[in-house]
Design an enzyme around this catalytic site. Structure first.
Site, PDB file in Angstrom:
ATOM      1  N   HIS A 247       1.530   6.452   5.380  1.00  9.76           N
ATOM      2  CA  HIS A 247       0.715   5.262   5.616  1.00  9.76           C
ATOM      3  C   HIS A 247      -0.695   5.612   6.074  1.00  9.76           C
ATOM      4  O   HIS A 247      -1.428   4.727   6.515  1.00  9.76           O
ATOM      5  CB  HIS A 247       1.364   4.366   6.676  1.00  9.76           C
ATOM      6  CG  HIS A 247       2.682   3.813   6.288  1.00  9.76           C
ATOM      7  ND1 HIS A 247       3.843   4.540   6.340  1.00  9.76           N
ATOM      8  CD2 HIS A 247       3.037   2.585   5.824  1.00  9.76           C
ATOM      9  CE1 HIS A 247       4.861   3.790   5.945  1.00  9.76           C
ATOM     10  NE2 HIS A 247       4.395   2.601   5.618  1.00  9.76           N
TER      11      HIS A 247
ATOM     12  N   GLU B   3       4.661  -1.829  -7.703  1.00  9.42           N
ATOM     13  CA  GLU B   3       3.218  -1.646  -7.873  1.00  9.42           C
ATOM     14  C   GLU B   3       2.807  -1.447  -9.328  1.00  9.42           C
ATOM     15  O   GLU B   3       1.763  -1.939  -9.762  1.00  9.42           O
ATOM     16  CB  GLU B   3       2.736  -0.467  -7.028  1.00  9.42           C
ATOM     17  CG  GLU B   3       2.674  -0.729  -5.534  1.00  9.42           C
ATOM     18  CD  GLU B   3       4.013  -0.615  -4.824  1.00  9.42           C
ATOM     19  OE1 GLU B   3       4.072  -0.869  -3.605  1.00  9.42           O
ATOM     20  OE2 GLU B   3       5.021  -0.278  -5.502  1.00  9.42           O
TER      21      GLU B   3
ATOM     22  N   GLN C 178      -0.260  -2.585  -0.372  1.00 11.18           N
ATOM     23  CA  GLN C 178      -0.023  -2.834   1.051  1.00 11.18           C
ATOM     24  C   GLN C 178      -0.559  -1.683   1.891  1.00 11.18           C
ATOM     25  O   GLN C 178      -1.109  -1.885   2.977  1.00 11.18           O
ATOM     26  CB  GLN C 178       1.464  -3.047   1.297  1.00 11.18           C
ATOM     27  CG  GLN C 178       1.750  -3.723   2.622  1.00 11.18           C
ATOM     28  CD  GLN C 178       3.169  -4.258   2.674  1.00 11.18           C
ATOM     29  OE1 GLN C 178       4.107  -3.486   2.873  1.00 11.18           O
ATOM     30  NE2 GLN C 178       3.321  -5.556   2.495  1.00 11.18           N
ATOM     31  N   PHE C 179      -0.415  -0.479   1.380  1.00  9.96           N
ATOM     32  CA  PHE C 179      -1.061   0.717   1.914  1.00  9.96           C
ATOM     33  C   PHE C 179      -1.541   1.537   0.719  1.00  9.96           C
ATOM     34  O   PHE C 179      -0.870   1.574  -0.322  1.00  9.96           O
ATOM     35  CB  PHE C 179      -0.099   1.556   2.765  1.00  9.96           C
ATOM     36  CG  PHE C 179       0.321   0.896   4.047  1.00  9.96           C
ATOM     37  CD1 PHE C 179      -0.407   1.087   5.214  1.00  9.96           C
ATOM     38  CD2 PHE C 179       1.424   0.066   4.086  1.00  9.96           C
ATOM     39  CE1 PHE C 179      -0.025   0.465   6.395  1.00  9.96           C
ATOM     40  CE2 PHE C 179       1.814  -0.557   5.250  1.00  9.96           C
ATOM     41  CZ  PHE C 179       1.084  -0.358   6.421  1.00  9.96           C
ATOM     42  N   ALA C 180      -2.673   2.196   0.873  1.00  4.72           N
ATOM     43  CA  ALA C 180      -3.195   3.008  -0.226  1.00  4.72           C
ATOM     44  C   ALA C 180      -2.191   4.061  -0.668  1.00  4.72           C
ATOM     45  O   ALA C 180      -2.148   4.436  -1.845  1.00  4.72           O
ATOM     46  CB  ALA C 180      -4.507   3.679   0.197  1.00  4.72           C
ATOM     47  N   ASP C 181      -1.365   4.527   0.255  1.00 11.16           N
ATOM     48  CA  ASP C 181      -0.358   5.539  -0.070  1.00 11.16           C
ATOM     49  C   ASP C 181       0.592   5.061  -1.162  1.00 11.16           C
ATOM     50  O   ASP C 181       1.105   5.860  -1.948  1.00 11.16           O
ATOM     51  CB  ASP C 181       0.469   5.878   1.183  1.00 11.16           C
ATOM     52  CG  ASP C 181      -0.395   6.106   2.403  1.00 11.16           C
ATOM     53  OD1 ASP C 181      -0.434   7.234   2.906  1.00 11.16           O
ATOM     54  OD2 ASP C 181      -1.046   5.148   2.866  1.00 11.16           O
ATOM     55  N   PHE C 182       0.846   3.740  -1.209  1.00 13.75           N
ATOM     56  CA  PHE C 182       1.833   3.208  -2.147  1.00 13.75           C
ATOM     57  C   PHE C 182       1.309   3.145  -3.579  1.00 13.75           C
ATOM     58  O   PHE C 182       2.051   2.822  -4.502  1.00 13.75           O
ATOM     59  CB  PHE C 182       2.280   1.811  -1.710  1.00 13.75           C
ATOM     60  CG  PHE C 182       2.974   1.774  -0.370  1.00 13.75           C
ATOM     61  CD1 PHE C 182       3.377   2.946   0.270  1.00 13.75           C
ATOM     62  CD2 PHE C 182       3.219   0.571   0.266  1.00 13.75           C
ATOM     63  CE1 PHE C 182       4.009   2.909   1.506  1.00 13.75           C
ATOM     64  CE2 PHE C 182       3.857   0.519   1.502  1.00 13.75           C
ATOM     65  CZ  PHE C 182       4.253   1.697   2.119  1.00 13.75           C
TER      66      PHE C 182
END
Length: 658
Positions: A464, A397, A419-423
């Site tokens: 996630h 990222e 892919q997910f905001a968490d990442f």
């Protein structure tokens, strides 16, 4: 030291000497000024000039170079006036950052130089993005980016080289191995024999050269740059050199054994080249003295002129305005033809409209190409727009956000999908310290949209399902939007793509396929910073956004006896203060509802602002209804208990009791 002049004539060699000598003499002047107390800090590159000068002269003037804080020779070799550089170092208004940043923490499009941030490694990904823009535009250009041996331990170093390797980007990654990262010697930095050996792991060429030999640096980088312009690919170069001064002057050099100074003093790049030119009858004592005298006079004049330049004048309005690139949004009115679309499809539609409108827009993310993305939002985009503009990325990222900024610097727009905001934590530094600060620091736009699939409701657990919008609403320089309906999802995404500033675009995963609505066909935009008032009432106001909007609507529809004004913020930075103030005045009671945790969620900022600016309109304290201050659990029972929705009814009862 052995020099090979090859086919260079005397004039060429003399020009190389002058270009090499000049930054050394500037450095010597800086050390004098430091001892006199006229400047406060200096990062000396004495002993390393051949790398900066030789590599810069090897590049074409319209090719980007991304140097470090010990590469004065890059700036002087590109003929930036010393007065302008000195004004920058002294924090004058005429410097490149108007006094907002120091030393070489700046860029300049005029000279195609992009300076570093203090985190060192992240600029390597910018080089990837710059080179990618050239590749897509079919420009036969190379990009040169510097790093130190210490920064090769950073993840950004490895991510950037891996991306460049996978995408065959024409980037020269140049490591200045000067033996120490501040005081940490190389044997405590890495355990490989040579840093250049790291090229093997990424399937690219690696070359080690004598960084103190101006001709070897110039010839080798000229050769590599010429090659990768025709056959795009990255190359890793390790330049062996030595730092003859401290990391910066205050740190000293006591940690360095004397025998290393003795050894490297004999390898001084300026002295050795000067002696070589004497043997070639190109220089003599008289000419050397003449050149040095001329340079000394010029340096004295430029330095003193810079000291007389104007200091910055503090102006809060100017400072706030300069956080963002100038942009007056012109809202594009939607067409009269409409189609019912799911929230997910509205986002797809917005992306497609952006890609059709802007042929310089590139979208990047994990699995977004043939696979169509984890949520299938970009399904079919490769066949429509091609793999050059719809790019699967390695799982890195930080490098991809940095590449987005590099694309922007080189005339492109970028949409980066998390892919997910968490990442996004893995790209946090690039967003917070590069995207957000670039325009404020040196006036360059950061035309990047970061898409953030966010939120709970799907039982996806702690990694996630987080709501992390408050991480970004705190950061000056970022715009943050969070649509709750398909109409806004499409229009806001197009508006974000139009905007030359960095926009963090939150899209709720739970709404992707569970929510549909009427969406205009074609191209239209929604105003960033404008709230929607969905209901008008007189008992209380609920201010919310995202999934909270639907929680509030559901509760109010199930309880028609409650007369409430419902405000969907839509944009969190900037946010609509006028709409909030009007709603507060109309009801006197306010609940702020959000999916994020209670402590330090965005609702805290709203509550504070209302308390400071609408106090006389309040008939009750501002109440926040938010999720528990825990990580978000996976189990539906636990997730339901965690979420703010579970406490909305009691919060409404509580405020109506006042």
């Amino acid at each position: 030291m052995q020099f090979d002049r090859k086919d260079k004539d005397d004039a060429h060699l003399l020009a190389l000497y002058k270009t090499l000598l000049y930054p050394r003499m500037v450095e010597e002047k800086m050390l004098i000024l430091l001892r006199q107390g006229r400047i406060g800090k200096w990062f000396s590159g004495i002993g390393q000039e051949a790398i900066a000068v030789g590599s810069t002269l090897a590049m074409q003037s319209d090719e980007y170079i991304l140097p470090m804080h010990r590469n004065l020779g890059v700036f002087t070799s590109r003929n930036i006036p010393l007065k302008k550089l000195m004004a920058q170092w002294q924090g004058k208004i005429s410097g490149f950052t108007k006094g907002r940043d120091r030393s070489f923490h700046f860029g300049t499009q005029e000279y195609k130089i992009i300076g570093m941030i203090s985190h060192l490694g992240p600029q390597m990904a910018l080089a990837d993005g710059i080179a990618l823009a050239d590749l897509i535009a079919n420009k036969q250009h190379a990009t040169l980016v510097f790093t130190g041996e210490g920064a090769t331990s950073e993840g950004d170093f490895h991510e950037a080289i891996n991306v460049a390797s996978v995408w065959n980007l024409p980037v020269i990654f140049l490591i200045e191995n000067n033996g120490y990262g501040l005081s940490t010697p190389i044997n405590e930095q890495f355990n490989c024999k040579h840093l250049v050996d790291r090229a093997i792991g990424y399937g690219i060429e690696g070359i080690q050269i004598d960084g103190n030999n101006i001709l070897e640096v110039y010839d080798k980088i000229s050769e590599i740059a010429s090659s990768i312009r025709q056959n795009p690919r990255p190359v890793l170069i390790e330049c062996l050199t030595f730092r003859m001064r401290g990391h910066e002057e205050a740190s000293g050099t006591k940690y360095v054994p004397q025998h290393l100074f003795d050894e490297w003093t004999t390898k001084d790049p300026v002295k050795n080249f000067e002696e070589y030119l004497v043997t070639q009858n190109i220089l003599n004592e008289e000419l050397i003295a003449t050149i040095k005298s001329s340079f000394k006079t010029e340096i004295e004049h430029e330095v003193e002129a810079a000291f007389n330049e104007q200091e910055p004048v503090a102006n809060s309005t100017t400072e706030l305005d300069d956080m963002f690139a100038p942009h007056t949004q012109k809202v594009t009115i939607p067409s009269s033809t409409q189609t019912e679309k799911r929230y997910l499809d509205a986002i797809t539609d917005g992306l497609r409209e952006g890609m059709q409108r802007y042929d310089n827009l590139v979208i990047m993310g994990q699995d977004i190409a043939e696979y169509g993305g984890a949520f299938k939002i970009t399904d079919g985009f490769v066949s429509q727009f091609g793999k050059a503009r719809v790019r699967n990325t390695p799982i890195c990222e930080s490098a991809i956000v940095g590449a987005g900024l590099g694309l922007s610097i080189n005339g492109y727009k970028a949409v980066v999908e998390m892919q997910f905001a968490d990442f996004v934590t893995c790209g946090f530094n690039q967003i917070i310290n590069n995207l957000a600060k670039t325009h404020y620091r040196w006036g360059e736009k950061a035309d990047v949209v970061v898409r953030m699939p966010t939120g709970a409701g799907t039982g996806a657990g702690p990694f996630h399902s987080q709501s992390n919008e408050a991480w970004f609403t705190k950061t000056p320089g970022l715009k943050v939007v969070y649509p709750a309906f398909p109409y806004d999802a499409k229009g806001l995404l197009i508006a974000a793509i139009e905007d030359p500033n960095p926009v963090i675009y939150f899209e709720h995963k739970y709404l992707y396929r569970s929510l549909s609505g009427i969406v205009p066909d074609g191209y239209y935009t929604v105003e960033i910073g404008k709230a929607n008032v969905l209901k008008q009432g007189d008992q209380l106001t609920i201010i919310t956004y995202g999934l909270g909007v639907h929680w509030a609507l559901e509760h109010l529809n199930n309880h028609p006896e409650i007369s409430a004004t419902l405000v969907d913020l839509v944009s969190l930075q900037p946010w609509d203060k006028d709409a909030v103030a009007t709603a507060v005045k109309a009801t006197g009671r306010v609940i702020i509802l959000h999916e994020d945790t209670l402590s330090n969620g965005f609702g805290a900022e709203l509550a504070a602002w209302i308390g400071e600016n609408c106090f006389t309109d309040l008939d009750a304290p501002v109440l926040r209804c938010a999720s528990l201050d825990t990580a978000i659990p996976m189990s539906k029972v636990l997730e339901d208990s965690f979420l703010a929705k579970n406490r909305l009814a009691e919060t409404i009862e509580k405020i109506l009791a006042y």
